[in-house]
Motif scaffolding. Structure first.
Motif, short mmCIF file in Angstrom:
data_model
loop_
_atom_site.label_atom_id
_atom_site.label_comp_id
_atom_site.label_asym_id
_atom_site.label_seq_id
_atom_site.Cartn_x
_atom_site.Cartn_y
_atom_site.Cartn_z
N VAL A 1 -22.43 16.02 12.38
CA VAL A 1 -21.47 15.36 13.27
C VAL A 1 -21.44 16.07 14.62
O VAL A 1 -21.35 15.41 15.67
N ASP A 2 -21.53 17.39 14.62
CA ASP A 2 -21.59 18.15 15.88
C ASP A 2 -22.75 17.67 16.75
O ASP A 2 -22.60 17.50 17.96
N ILE A 3 -23.89 17.48 16.15
CA ILE A 3 -25.08 17.03 16.90
C ILE A 3 -24.81 15.65 17.51
O ILE A 3 -25.12 15.42 18.68
N LEU A 4 -24.23 14.76 16.72
CA LEU A 4 -23.93 13.41 17.24
C LEU A 4 -22.92 13.46 18.38
O LEU A 4 -23.06 12.72 19.36
N ILE A 5 -21.93 14.31 18.28
CA ILE A 5 -20.92 14.41 19.33
C ILE A 5 -21.54 14.93 20.62
O ILE A 5 -21.26 14.41 21.71
N VAL A 6 -22.39 15.94 20.53
CA VAL A 6 -23.05 16.47 21.74
C VAL A 6 -23.94 15.41 22.37
O VAL A 6 -23.93 15.20 23.58
N TRP A 7 -24.73 14.69 21.54
CA TRP A 7 -25.58 13.63 22.07
C TRP A 7 -24.74 12.55 22.74
O TRP A 7 -25.07 12.09 23.83
N TRP A 8 -23.64 12.15 22.11
CA TRP A 8 -22.78 11.10 22.65
C TRP A 8 -22.16 11.52 23.99
O TRP A 8 -22.11 10.73 24.93
N ALA A 9 -21.72 12.77 24.09
CA ALA A 9 -21.12 13.26 25.33
C ALA A 9 -22.14 13.23 26.48
O ALA A 9 -21.83 12.79 27.59
N PHE A 10 -23.37 13.67 26.21
CA PHE A 10 -24.40 13.62 27.24
C PHE A 10 -24.75 12.17 27.59
O PHE A 10 -25.00 11.84 28.75
N HIS A 11 -24.80 11.32 26.60
CA HIS A 11 -25.10 9.91 26.84
C HIS A 11 -24.06 9.29 27.78
O HIS A 11 -24.41 8.59 28.74
N LEU A 12 -22.79 9.56 27.53
CA LEU A 12 -21.73 9.05 28.41
C LEU A 12 -21.88 9.60 29.82
O LEU A 12 -21.67 8.87 30.80
N SER A 13 -22.25 10.86 29.93
CA SER A 13 -22.45 11.46 31.25
C SER A 13 -23.57 10.76 32.01
O SER A 13 -23.45 10.47 33.20
N TYR A 14 -24.68 10.49 31.34
CA TYR A 14 -25.80 9.82 32.00
C TYR A 14 -25.46 8.37 32.34
O TYR A 14 -25.92 7.86 33.36
N VAL A 15 -24.68 7.71 31.51
CA VAL A 15 -24.26 6.34 31.83
C VAL A 15 -23.40 6.35 33.09
O VAL A 15 -23.58 5.53 33.99
N GLN A 16 -22.47 7.30 33.20
CA GLN A 16 -21.64 7.40 34.39
C GLN A 16 -22.46 7.74 35.63
O GLN A 16 -22.07 7.43 36.75
N GLY A 17 -23.61 8.37 35.43
CA GLY A 17 -24.50 8.70 36.54
C GLY A 17 -25.13 7.48 37.18
O GLY A 17 -25.69 7.57 38.27
N ARG A 18 -25.07 6.33 36.53
CA ARG A 18 -25.61 5.10 37.11
C ARG A 18 -24.69 4.51 38.17
O ARG A 18 -25.09 3.61 38.91
N ARG A 19 -23.47 4.99 38.25
CA ARG A 19 -22.54 4.51 39.27
C ARG A 19 -23.08 4.91 40.64
O ARG A 19 -23.58 6.03 40.81
#
Length: 183
Positions: free
Chosen positions: A82-100
Motif C-alpha cells: 500500500v505504501d508503494i501505491l500511495i507514493v506512486w499515486w502522489a507523484f502521479h497527481l503531481s505530474y497531472v497538476q504539472g500539465r496546468r
C-alpha cells in the motif's frame, strides 16, 4: 506592510474544454507578438528521477515485507505494498497538476490570457492593452499575487510560479504594456 489577497473577478471571454476550437482565435499564425510567455508550474523531479525514487521505495518496502512476512506478521507486508501505491499515486497527481499552464500574448490590439487546467478545460480572457495594468507588491513573498487589472476587474496570473518568477513576469509584462501604450 499588510498584504491583501485579491479575488479574481474578471469574467472570461471564452471558456470550455474546446475553447481553442470554439472561441475566437486569439492570434493569427502570422501575427507579431509584443510579448509572449508560456507559464508552467515548476517540476522538481524528472521522469528518470521518479523511476529512481520509486525503485528505492519498492526496494525498501520489499525488504521490509520479506522481513515481516518471515516473522509471521504477514499483514505488514500488505501495508508495504500500500505504501508503494500511495507514493506512486502522489507523484502521479503531481505530474497531472504539472500539465496546468497559462499563456500570455500581447499584440497591437489585445492582451490575451489563456489558462488551461490539467483536465484540458481552457479559459481565455481578452483585455484591452490600453486599459490593462500590472500590479505586483514589492518585496515579493510567497503570498504576493501578480494581478492584471482592467476597469476594476482583476485577473490573477502565475499563481503557481515562485515569487521571484512572478516578479520577473510582472516587470516584463509591465514594460511590454507600457511600450504598447506609447506606440
Amino acid at each position: 506592510m499588510t498584504r491583501t489577497i485579491t479575488i479574481e473577478n474578471m469574467p472570461p471571454t471564452v471558456t470550455g474544454r474546446t475553447a481553442a476550437s470554439s472561441g475566437p482565435d486569439p492570434v493569427t499564425g502570422d501575427e507579431d507578438f509584443r510579448f509572449h510567455a508560456l507559464l508552467f508550474p515548476n517540476r522538481s523531479l524528472t521522469a528518470d528521477g521518479f523511476r529512481r525514487v520509486l525503485a528505492v521505495v519498492i526496494g525498501v518496502n520489499l525488504v521490509n515485507a520479506v522481513i515481516y512476512f518471515t516473522l509471521g506478521a504477514w499483514p505488514v507486508a500488505f501495508f508495504c505494498g500500500v505504501d508503494i501505491l500511495i507514493v506512486w499515486w502522489a507523484f502521479h497527481l503531481s505530474y497531472v497538476q504539472g500539465r496546468r499552464h497559462e499563456r500570455v500574448m500581447l499584440t497591437d490590439d489585445a492582451l490575451w490570457i489563456s489558462r488551461v487546467l490539467p483536465s484540458g478545460h481552457e479559459t481565455r480572457w481578452k483585455l484591452n492593452p490600453f486599459w490593462a495594468r500590472v500590479e505586483f507588491d514589492r518585496p515579493a513573498s510567497h503570498e504576493t499575487q501578480l494581478r492584471l487589472v482592467e476597469k476594476g476587474r482583476v485577473l490573477i496570473l502565475g499563481s503557481f510560479l515562485s515569487p521571484q518568477e512572478r516578479g520577473e513576469l510582472a516587470d516584463a509584462l509591465g514594460a511590454a504594456l507600457s511600450k504598447a501604450k506609447t506606440a
